[in-house]
Write a protein that holds these residues in place. Structure first.
Motif, PDB file in Angstrom:
ATOM      1  N   VAL A  93       4.753   0.996  -8.474  1.00 41.60           N
ATOM      2  CA  VAL A  93       4.376   1.402  -7.118  1.00 41.60           C
ATOM      3  C   VAL A  93       5.420   2.419  -6.689  1.00 41.60           C
ATOM      4  O   VAL A  93       6.596   2.092  -6.553  1.00 41.60           O
ATOM      5  CB  VAL A  93       4.339   0.196  -6.150  1.00 41.60           C
ATOM      6  CG1 VAL A  93       4.036   0.650  -4.732  1.00 41.60           C
ATOM      7  CG2 VAL A  93       3.322  -0.844  -6.623  1.00 41.60           C
ATOM      8  N   ALA A  99       4.959  -4.215  -9.655  1.00 38.48           N
ATOM      9  CA  ALA A  99       5.725  -3.634  -8.547  1.00 38.48           C
ATOM     10  C   ALA A  99       6.534  -2.416  -8.982  1.00 38.48           C
ATOM     11  O   ALA A  99       6.705  -1.469  -8.213  1.00 38.48           O
ATOM     12  CB  ALA A  99       6.645  -4.691  -7.937  1.00 38.48           C
ATOM     13  N   THR A 143      -0.027  -6.758  -7.219  1.00 40.32           N
ATOM     14  CA  THR A 143       0.847  -6.790  -8.397  1.00 40.32           C
ATOM     15  C   THR A 143       0.189  -7.472  -9.597  1.00 40.32           C
ATOM     16  O   THR A 143       0.677  -7.342 -10.714  1.00 40.32           O
ATOM     17  CB  THR A 143       2.206  -7.443  -8.079  1.00 40.32           C
ATOM     18  OG1 THR A 143       1.992  -8.768  -7.600  1.00 40.32           O
ATOM     19  CG2 THR A 143       2.977  -6.609  -7.069  1.00 40.32           C
ATOM     20  N   LEU A 192       5.443   0.371   1.159  1.00 40.56           N
ATOM     21  CA  LEU A 192       5.772   0.104  -0.245  1.00 40.56           C
ATOM     22  C   LEU A 192       6.237  -1.337  -0.441  1.00 40.56           C
ATOM     23  O   LEU A 192       5.888  -1.982  -1.436  1.00 40.56           O
ATOM     24  CB  LEU A 192       6.813   1.096  -0.755  1.00 40.56           C
ATOM     25  CG  LEU A 192       6.336   2.547  -0.837  1.00 40.56           C
ATOM     26  CD1 LEU A 192       7.476   3.466  -1.258  1.00 40.56           C
ATOM     27  CD2 LEU A 192       5.141   2.702  -1.762  1.00 40.56           C
ATOM     28  N   THR A 193       6.995  -1.868   0.511  1.00 37.66           N
ATOM     29  CA  THR A 193       7.439  -3.262   0.436  1.00 37.66           C
ATOM     30  C   THR A 193       6.249  -4.210   0.486  1.00 37.66           C
ATOM     31  O   THR A 193       6.182  -5.174  -0.288  1.00 37.66           O
ATOM     32  CB  THR A 193       8.430  -3.569   1.576  1.00 37.66           C
ATOM     33  OG1 THR A 193       9.588  -2.746   1.400  1.00 37.66           O
ATOM     34  CG2 THR A 193       8.841  -5.027   1.590  1.00 37.66           C
ATOM     35  N   LYS A 212       4.364  -4.050  -2.898  1.00 39.16           N
ATOM     36  CA  LYS A 212       5.108  -4.680  -3.986  1.00 39.16           C
ATOM     37  C   LYS A 212       5.185  -6.197  -3.847  1.00 39.16           C
ATOM     38  O   LYS A 212       5.417  -6.899  -4.829  1.00 39.16           O
ATOM     39  CB  LYS A 212       6.520  -4.097  -4.064  1.00 39.16           C
ATOM     40  CG  LYS A 212       6.540  -2.659  -4.538  1.00 39.16           C
ATOM     41  CD  LYS A 212       7.944  -2.087  -4.513  1.00 39.16           C
ATOM     42  CE  LYS A 212       7.956  -0.648  -4.979  1.00 39.16           C
ATOM     43  NZ  LYS A 212       9.317  -0.092  -5.048  1.00 39.16           N
TER      44      LYS A 212
END
Length: 147
Positions: free
Chosen positions: A32, A29, A24, A14-15, A18
């Motif tokens: 997500v 972000a 993006t 996820l990081t 984003k």
């Protein structure tokens, strides 16, 4: 000793999503999500259900995870006119997700995780009229040492 890094892998994926400018540019972000996407605004990304298998060897105690990242898109409109179909929008999103994650590596406690893109699908989303769903399949190998 078993090392389940499911939580760390989810956070890492996820990081990465984003933080990726190409992703993006399509999906903010804030859109997500983890497996739970409460009342999402389209387009959006949702992390899928992981399956985990242990990896055990001499001086190694890791895991392999199979997980899909799902992208949902509807037609893009500008001034009331469709400028991108839902199919094209979702296809572009799927490609951005795959590029953002394939070959990426991130640190874990006592080791690292490496992501490999394993292909994807582009589907008509059955829950929404004129919407598409991209599924990007990933294999994540977590290598950690024995203690």
């Amino acid at each position: 000793m078993a090392r389940d890094n499911t939580l760390a892998v989810r956070k890492g994926i996820l990081t990465l999503l984003k933080a990726d400018a190409a992703v993006t540019a399509i999906v903010p972000a804030a859109q997500v999500y983890t497996q739970v996407a409460p009342n999402p605004v389209w387009p959006f990304i949702r992390y899928g259900t992981p399956s985990v298998l242990p990896i055990r060897a001499s001086c190694l105690d890791g895991m392999e995870m199979l997980v899909a990242v799902h992208g949902f898109a509807d037609p893009r409109e500008l001034g009331g006119a469709i400028v991108e179909t839902a199919e094209d929008h979702a296809s572009r999103l799927g490609s951005a997700i795959a590029r953002a994650l394939d070959g990426k590596r991130f640190d874990l406690t006592n080791g690292y995780a490496r992501i490999e893109w394993r292909g994807g699908q582009l589907l008509i989303d059955g829950a929404e009229a004129d919407a598409f769903h991209t599924v990007q399949n990933l294999r994540v190998r977590c290598v950690t040492g024995n203690e």
